[in-house]
Design an enzyme around this catalytic site. Sequence first.
Site, PDB file in Angstrom:
ATOM      1  N   HIS A  34       0.844  -1.198   0.000  1.00 16.62           N
ATOM      2  CA  HIS A  34       0.000   0.000   0.000  1.00 16.62           C
ATOM      3  C   HIS A  34       0.879   1.247   0.000  1.00 16.62           C
ATOM      4  O   HIS A  34       1.505   1.564   1.011  1.00 16.62           O
ATOM      5  CB  HIS A  34      -0.906   0.011   1.232  1.00 16.62           C
ATOM      6  CG  HIS A  34      -1.724  -1.229   1.389  1.00 16.62           C
ATOM      7  ND1 HIS A  34      -1.208  -2.381   1.953  1.00 16.62           N
ATOM      8  CD2 HIS A  34      -3.008  -1.507   1.046  1.00 16.62           C
ATOM      9  CE1 HIS A  34      -2.140  -3.324   1.961  1.00 16.62           C
ATOM     10  NE2 HIS A  34      -3.244  -2.822   1.421  1.00 16.62           N
ATOM     11  N   HIS A  74      -1.452  -0.650   7.313  1.00 18.30           N
ATOM     12  CA  HIS A  74      -1.263  -1.032   5.908  1.00 18.30           C
ATOM     13  C   HIS A  74      -0.274  -0.085   5.218  1.00 18.30           C
ATOM     14  O   HIS A  74       0.364  -0.466   4.240  1.00 18.30           O
ATOM     15  CB  HIS A  74      -2.599  -1.032   5.160  1.00 18.30           C
ATOM     16  CG  HIS A  74      -3.327   0.274   5.228  1.00 18.30           C
ATOM     17  ND1 HIS A  74      -4.151   0.613   6.276  1.00 18.30           N
ATOM     18  CD2 HIS A  74      -3.351   1.329   4.383  1.00 18.30           C
ATOM     19  CE1 HIS A  74      -4.656   1.822   6.069  1.00 18.30           C
ATOM     20  NE2 HIS A  74      -4.183   2.281   4.924  1.00 18.30           N
ATOM     21  N   ASN A 191      -8.105  11.870   3.916  1.00 16.34           N
ATOM     22  CA  ASN A 191      -7.971  11.902   2.450  1.00 16.34           C
ATOM     23  C   ASN A 191      -9.271  11.657   1.699  1.00 16.34           C
ATOM     24  O   ASN A 191      -9.295  11.725   0.467  1.00 16.34           O
ATOM     25  CB  ASN A 191      -6.892  10.909   1.983  1.00 16.34           C
ATOM     26  CG  ASN A 191      -7.211   9.471   2.362  1.00 16.34           C
ATOM     27  OD1 ASN A 191      -8.353   9.039   2.327  1.00 16.34           O
ATOM     28  ND2 ASN A 191      -6.178   8.722   2.728  1.00 16.34           N
ATOM     29  N   ILE A 193     -10.946   9.037   0.996  1.00 13.12           N
ATOM     30  CA  ILE A 193     -10.973   7.883   0.103  1.00 13.12           C
ATOM     31  C   ILE A 193     -10.984   6.589   0.909  1.00 13.12           C
ATOM     32  O   ILE A 193     -10.251   6.451   1.897  1.00 13.12           O
ATOM     33  CB  ILE A 193      -9.755   7.885  -0.849  1.00 13.12           C
ATOM     34  CG1 ILE A 193      -9.792   9.107  -1.772  1.00 13.12           C
ATOM     35  CG2 ILE A 193      -9.684   6.602  -1.665  1.00 13.12           C
ATOM     36  CD1 ILE A 193     -10.954   9.126  -2.748  1.00 13.12           C
ATOM     37  N   HIS A 264      -4.868   3.481  -3.141  1.00 17.13           N
ATOM     38  CA  HIS A 264      -4.756   2.861  -1.816  1.00 17.13           C
ATOM     39  C   HIS A 264      -3.728   1.734  -1.797  1.00 17.13           C
ATOM     40  O   HIS A 264      -2.789   1.740  -1.000  1.00 17.13           O
ATOM     41  CB  HIS A 264      -6.116   2.325  -1.364  1.00 17.13           C
ATOM     42  CG  HIS A 264      -6.055   1.485  -0.118  1.00 17.13           C
ATOM     43  ND1 HIS A 264      -5.987   2.017   1.137  1.00 17.13           N
ATOM     44  CD2 HIS A 264      -6.042   0.139   0.038  1.00 17.13           C
ATOM     45  CE1 HIS A 264      -5.929   1.044   2.030  1.00 17.13           C
ATOM     46  NE2 HIS A 264      -5.967  -0.112   1.393  1.00 17.13           N
ATOM     47  N   GLU A 411     -15.021  -3.065  26.720  1.00 14.01           N
ATOM     48  CA  GLU A 411     -14.144  -4.231  26.845  1.00 14.01           C
ATOM     49  C   GLU A 411     -13.038  -4.244  25.799  1.00 14.01           C
ATOM     50  O   GLU A 411     -11.882  -4.567  26.103  1.00 14.01           O
ATOM     51  CB  GLU A 411     -14.966  -5.528  26.743  1.00 14.01           C
ATOM     52  CG  GLU A 411     -15.935  -5.763  27.876  1.00 14.01           C
ATOM     53  CD  GLU A 411     -17.303  -5.149  27.644  1.00 14.01           C
ATOM     54  OE1 GLU A 411     -18.218  -5.380  28.457  1.00 14.01           O
ATOM     55  OE2 GLU A 411     -17.460  -4.429  26.623  1.00 14.01           O
ATOM     56  N   HIS A 461     -17.395 -15.264  36.104  1.00 16.78           N
ATOM     57  CA  HIS A 461     -18.691 -15.793  35.684  1.00 16.78           C
ATOM     58  C   HIS A 461     -18.488 -16.731  34.484  1.00 16.78           C
ATOM     59  O   HIS A 461     -18.978 -16.504  33.399  1.00 16.78           O
ATOM     60  CB  HIS A 461     -19.662 -14.659  35.354  1.00 16.78           C
ATOM     61  CG  HIS A 461     -19.985 -13.775  36.525  1.00 16.78           C
ATOM     62  ND1 HIS A 461     -18.999 -13.107  37.232  1.00 16.78           N
ATOM     63  CD2 HIS A 461     -21.163 -13.443  37.114  1.00 16.78           C
ATOM     64  CE1 HIS A 461     -19.568 -12.397  38.209  1.00 16.78           C
ATOM     65  NE2 HIS A 461     -20.873 -12.594  38.169  1.00 16.78           N
ATOM     66  N   ASP A 469     -28.903 -15.487  35.132  1.00 20.60           N
ATOM     67  CA  ASP A 469     -28.706 -14.521  34.052  1.00 20.60           C
ATOM     68  C   ASP A 469     -28.906 -15.155  32.681  1.00 20.60           C
ATOM     69  O   ASP A 469     -29.069 -14.441  31.684  1.00 20.60           O
ATOM     70  CB  ASP A 469     -27.312 -13.895  34.137  1.00 20.60           C
ATOM     71  CG  ASP A 469     -27.255 -12.761  35.151  1.00 20.60           C
ATOM     72  OD1 ASP A 469     -28.331 -12.287  35.559  1.00 20.60           O
ATOM     73  OD2 ASP A 469     -26.146 -12.358  35.528  1.00 20.60           O
ATOM     74  N   HIS A 473     -25.351 -14.789  29.133  1.00 16.62           N
ATOM     75  CA  HIS A 473     -24.235 -14.490  30.033  1.00 16.62           C
ATOM     76  C   HIS A 473     -23.491 -15.753  30.470  1.00 16.62           C
ATOM     77  O   HIS A 473     -22.588 -15.667  31.300  1.00 16.62           O
ATOM     78  CB  HIS A 473     -24.740 -13.746  31.270  1.00 16.62           C
ATOM     79  CG  HIS A 473     -25.051 -12.301  31.005  1.00 16.62           C
ATOM     80  ND1 HIS A 473     -25.912 -11.891  30.020  1.00 16.62           N
ATOM     81  CD2 HIS A 473     -24.591 -11.161  31.599  1.00 16.62           C
ATOM     82  CE1 HIS A 473     -25.991 -10.565  30.020  1.00 16.62           C
ATOM     83  NE2 HIS A 473     -25.191 -10.098  30.960  1.00 16.62           N
TER      84      HIS A 473
END
Length: 662
Positions: A34, A74, A191, A193, A264, A411, A461, A469, A473
């Site tokens: 690239h 990249h 850019n 793009i 690109h 997370e 858990h 639950d 979960h």
Amino acid sequence: MPAEPALSPELHSRMANALRVLSVDAVIAANSGHQGLPMGMADVATVLFSRFLKFDPRDPNWADRDRFILSAGHGSMLLYSLLHLTGYQSLPLDALRKFRQLNSPAAGHPEYGHCAGVETTTGPLGQGLATAVGFALAERLVNARFGDALVDHKTYVIASDGDLMEGISHEAISLAGHLKLNRLIVLFDDNGISIDGPLSLSESGDQIARFKAANWAVKAIDGHNTAEIAEALEWAQSQTQPVMIACKTVIGFGSPVAGTNKAHGFSINAEGAQKVRETLGWSYAPFELPDDVTAGWAETAKRGGPARAAWTKRLDASDQKAAFEDAMSGNVAAALAKPMAEARTALAAKPQNIATRKASEIALETVNATLANTVGGSADLTGSNNTLTKGMKFVTPGNYDGRFVHYGIREHGMAAAMNGMALHGGVIPYSGTFLVFADYARPAIRLAALMGIRVIHVLTHDSIGVGEDGPTHQPVEHIASLRAIPNLLVFRPCDVVEASEAWEIALGQTNRPSVMALTRQNLVQARTTDAGENLTAKGGYVLRAAEAPEKVALIATGSEIEIALKAREMLEAEGIGTRIVSLPSWELFEGQNAAYRAATIPENLVKVGIEAASPMGWDRYIGPKGAFIGMAGFGASAPYQDLYRHFGITPEAVVAAAKARL
């Protein structure tokens, strides 16, 4: 370090064009890659490196260097060209000629540990930006402990529109803004793009407004105007918020396809490369660099030397030198050995039936009292993950002398930030969420394993033991999927002693991350005598030997050790000698020699595996004739005791399976 005087317009142009042409030459040589981003951001990178970035190639690991992260991985040839031209020994010109080839330090995307000057592995978009938040946070945490004289640097990021579209960018941007990480400076390659075409095909948001709303200082500039670039970077140095500078650029600047999506990736052949040279006024052969350009970049490489020398003098004169070097080394195994062993002796002497999440907290009490550089946290589940220990102060916006971070429900951003903290050094990050939400964090966990860095994920858990639950979960496939990640240690301890052992092992690692899979429900303590050694370090061991003539091996992890203990009593009562093998870490067990593994799980015994999770992977231990007692599908909503009975994960089921195979 103050900004350097501006380069002459002519020298700047030639130094920037060297980045462009080297990128084109390398992409053509590799027949892939690239060149669009390196050509578009060459002016920004040249101003940054020649005038603002604090670094010294003669000491790539200088603790107080600025960090430069190419989140848009990249565009790696931009980074490799910069590192080569500034004299990093790991990137000679021959390495650029071998761009994207096997064993070349110039990999397709930047890879940490393969090349000095690459601060983190990037390529999966958004990861570099989110990891940079961790770098910036660690800088402030270590600064709060050791002061400006030893820790005073910035984290610079080049990010693409793709980075900013990834979901993790939202988590990272909001966390950095909330914490006021004003040492973080993002240079957005604006850019317009994408690979498919104009960015307007998929994006119409206002990035300036977005960052501003997240408490960032923002500025928009012409990314090809050196005066505007320098002015914006100078302005960024004094801001009280993290900074985003939107650099309007032309992708593939100087190429026949500049400003289009064709710029690109690999789209320039030898004829196109010649047109690039003509457009840029570059009359040199592929990989040939003129003397004035190499001299200009060599001068850039020297500019950090005096700052490093002055810093070294300050370090040598500091009464904190030993503590600072100890923190940055990250070597904690020796310091932990005695207090952890003493704690386990006490724990074995006074058995307690507790959840392993609580067992983990008990281990952390010893860890955090012993070490000054652990930094805990949670994704808004502090009371459930048990990651906060006595006396820990909170990290808050603008105040970084704490050791506990409230990451919020982020997370993925949390996991990536911990990667950055570990890479920066000076702190050892751990944090918590529910095991089922490891799916949200998986890309960052995988990158930690790929990079070989010490990050510890507390995932509580961990089974249908979650109970009411329900299946959303209740993890089923998660343990297996984490075990599938190479170089990741997965621990599922059965009690407070194994939890302590697991923490000591995880903290002693310097080249891989760890997961602690921990229960919500209370468990019987299985280890009630002091073994005199860390048995979990073997990954698996005989927890109970057979008393009657031996015929059966029950192999279990975590909460299912309790079931194995009851099943063993029933089998022994019938004269069926049964051993129990606790297998808290498959990865460590696989690292033992063949003789130990065979002695622990003998081939001639009937084998029953027990784990309230997917059977995936268990065949290696139970063989084709063994039985597995666990989950075959999703869970359900009910008290956990009812769920274990409903899904047949009971001592009676274990006994029946063993007897059926005798």
